[in-house]
Design a protein around this motif. Structure first.
Motif, mmCIF file in Angstrom:
data_model
loop_
_atom_site.group_PDB
_atom_site.id
_atom_site.type_symbol
_atom_site.label_atom_id
_atom_site.label_comp_id
_atom_site.label_asym_id
_atom_site.label_seq_id
_atom_site.Cartn_x
_atom_site.Cartn_y
_atom_site.Cartn_z
ATOM 1 N N ARG A 271 0.828 -1.123 0.122
ATOM 2 C CA ARG A 271 -0.036 -0.119 -0.019
ATOM 3 C C ARG A 271 0.872 1.351 -0.040
ATOM 4 N NH1 ARG A 271 -2.723 -3.552 -1.334
ATOM 5 N NH2 ARG A 271 -4.711 -4.110 -0.329
ATOM 6 N N ILE A 272 2.093 1.227 0.421
ATOM 7 C CA ILE A 272 2.999 2.240 0.301
ATOM 8 C C ILE A 272 3.987 2.277 -0.878
ATOM 9 C CG2 ILE A 272 5.014 3.235 1.482
ATOM 10 C CD1 ILE A 272 2.347 3.300 3.376
ATOM 11 N N ASN B 291 -1.291 2.726 -4.087
ATOM 12 C CA ASN B 291 -2.449 2.269 -3.606
ATOM 13 C C ASN B 291 -3.779 2.418 -4.183
ATOM 14 O OD1 ASN B 291 -2.459 4.796 -3.032
ATOM 15 N ND2 ASN B 291 -2.808 4.759 -0.880
ATOM 16 N N LYS C 216 1.867 12.279 -0.704
ATOM 17 C CA LYS C 216 1.700 10.888 -1.052
ATOM 18 C C LYS C 216 1.873 10.113 0.259
ATOM 19 C CE LYS C 216 3.386 10.780 -5.805
ATOM 20 N NZ LYS C 216 4.383 10.098 -6.592
ATOM 21 N N SER D 218 -1.006 7.657 1.861
ATOM 22 C CA SER D 218 -0.803 6.168 1.841
ATOM 23 C C SER D 218 -0.970 5.652 3.305
ATOM 24 C CB SER D 218 0.471 5.847 1.365
ATOM 25 O OG SER D 218 1.765 6.358 2.237
#
Length: 533
Positions: A289-290, A303, A493, A497
């Protein structure tokens, strides 16, 4: 006729050769004690055998020259007495050494210890005692290793540096404390100049999303060097990001200290955040997800997923956009989020191929603003108290189960140990090798259960620290809210995330956002639907 004794002396490590005469593992002390004992017994000492730095618990008798030479001499009838300071000088291997002793006795050699007398093998009880003695000696060998580890563990648990290379960010300095030898020892302290570099590394990793290599490049470009005046490598930075010393915890094997505030360069919440990012970046493609990196202008790289097939979406440049203003023409690339399956395996996805980056980012950016505004209406203390109570209740439930497992595993170990005695007496039907394996497996399982209990007990003891962590987590989210509008794209960002598990988009720019647990509890629901219009 005067009996002839051959003496055997052994020390396990080279270091023991240089110990004082008062130390019971020293060869000169063993020699003096054995010779004096032989004189009192009226024996003549024929030859002396020395084993220097030979482990009695690790080296088999058939690989020890002294034992083999003694056996050859016994067969030639050169001596009548094998004399040692203690029987464990012959060896500490429980399934071998008793039979070495028995071999000498059967070949007419009396086996004597200065401290324990003669070992006879005349009756069944003699064999039993012979076996038990060396079984205990094997256990003592294990205990010696454990004691060494435990001693080092106790040093760090007390908050003292155990030795070795000092981590970057710290220095050693004498503060007046002395050891048992009355020698002043070094204490580990924070080196503020280096500590500031450590904080910069964690900030770049967490806030900007830089990877280890990019951080190394940044430090080089800014003239920041390591302790030796060399460039930081990405490997060094990777290890620094994992080093618990920075939150004030000293480690030695499985042992570690509590958090020592005077050694804390990075707070626990920041450190935990870095570990979560590291785990996410090392996860499989579909689980991450990162973002792997924060370069580029798109907010959702890493993500965003296709709402039709679930595949990850990637950013591509497709064509150009021309802007004419005041007679001047500017050209910018047209960027899109594209479904991987749709472009490579069209039969796997019935959604549309791509979505304009600007359009999706605008919607998600708006949602983030809405969430951050809601933070101002959330009662911090009530939320933390609820989460704290839930976490403690969970730990206590796990602790009850862990203690039950430990009790069961410990009982199993005791059962196998009782069976060992039966094997020695010839009363057990179990194969000794199988029993030994079962016993070792049971001990390993009990040790794991014991560690699980200790870990949960420590987590409950550290409950106040947990509250502080939750409070800091909440404050961090409010900090994100304050800085979101004014921060650069890289930082945005990383913030997104951390608050959004994933963003799914379907035809017509229908967007579904799955938030992290923290935001679910703050908002009261786990997902939010949105439409780009």
């Amino acid at each position: 006729m005067q009996k002839i004794a051959y003496n055997l002396y052994r020390v396990s490590t080279k270091k023991q050769l240089y110990m004082s005469v008062d130390n019971k593992e020293d060869i000169p002390m063993q020699r003096r004690a054995c010779c004096e004992f032989a004189q009192r017994m009226g024996w003549s000492v024929g030859r002396e055998f020395e084993e220097k730095g030979v482990s009695g618990s690790k080296v088999s008798a058939d690989k020890r020259d002294a034992i083999q030479d003694l056996k050859d001499a016994a067969l030639r009838g050169e001596f009548q007495i094998l004399l040692v300071f203690m029987f464990d000088r012959i060896g500490r291997i429980d399934d071998e050494t008793p039979f070495v002793v028995e071999w000498f006795v059967k070949h007419g050699i009396e086996v004597w210890s200065v401290n324990e007398g003669e070992q006879k093998i005349e009756q069944h009880v003699d064999k039993l005692m012979n076996y038990i003695r060396f079984w205990q000696a094997a256990g003592e060998s294990e205990k010696t290793s454990i004691r060494t580890k435990t001693r080092l563990g106790q040093i760090v648990e007390q908050g003292y540096f155990r030795g070795g290379t000092v981590p970057f960010g710290y220095r050693l300095e004498k503060q007046g404390r002395v050891n048992k030898g009355n020698n002043e020892v070094n204490e580990i302290l924070i080196d503020e100049r280096e500590a500031e570099i450590v904080r910069t590394i964690f900030d770049l990793y967490i806030t900007k999303g830089y990877g280890s290599q990019r951080i190394a490049t940044y430090l080089l470009e800014h003239g920041i060097l390591n302790r030796k005046g060399n460039n930081f490598t990405n490997v060094t930075i990777h290890h620094m990001l994992e080093n618990k010393t920075y939150i004030g915890i000293l480690k030695s094997g499985e042992s570690q200290s509590d958090i020592l505030p005077h050694l804390q360069i990075i707070d626990p919440y920041t450190f935990e955040t870095a570990q979560n990012i590291r785990l996410q970046r090392s996860a499989q493609w579909n689980e991450r997800r990162i973002p792997l990196n924060t370069r580029g202008s798109s907010l959702l790289s890493g993500n965003i997923f296709c709402g039709h097939c679930g595949a990850r979406m990637i950013v591509t440049t497709n064509g150009k956009k021309y802007h004419r203003r005041d007679g001047e023409v500017t050209v910018t690339p047209r960027t899109r989020y594209v479904c991987y399956n749709r472009t490579r395996h069209a039969h796997l996805c019935d959604g549309q191929t791509g979505y304009t980056v600007r359009k999706l980012d605008t919607v998600v950016d708006s949602v983030a603003h809405t969430l951050f505004e809601q933070l101002n209406d959330v009662p911090k203390d009530a939320l933390i108290a609820e989460r704290y109570a839930n976490r403690i209740a969970e730990y206590q439930t796990q602790l009850v189960m862990a203690k039950a497992a430990l009790q069961k595993d410990t009982a199993e170990v005791l059962e196998y140990e009782a069976e060992v005695i039966k094997v020695i007496r010839g009363e057990s039907k179990l194969n000794p090798d199988l029993l030994n394996k079962l016993h070792e497996d049971a001990k390993a399982k009990a040790a794991e259960s014991d560690q699980a209990v200790k870990k949960l007990e420590k987590q409950i003891r550290d409950s106040e620290q947990m509250k502080d962590s939750l409070s800091r987590q909440f404050d961090t989210m409010r900090t994100w809210a304050d800085m979101y509008d004014g921060c650069d794209t890289e930082t945005k960002k990383m913030i997104l995330s951390r608050i959004m598990k994933s963003v799914k988009v379907r035809r017509g720019y229908d967007i579904e956002i799955d938030f992290t647990v923290d935001f679910e509890q703050i908002r009261g629901s786990g997902s939010l639907g949105a439409n780009a219009g």
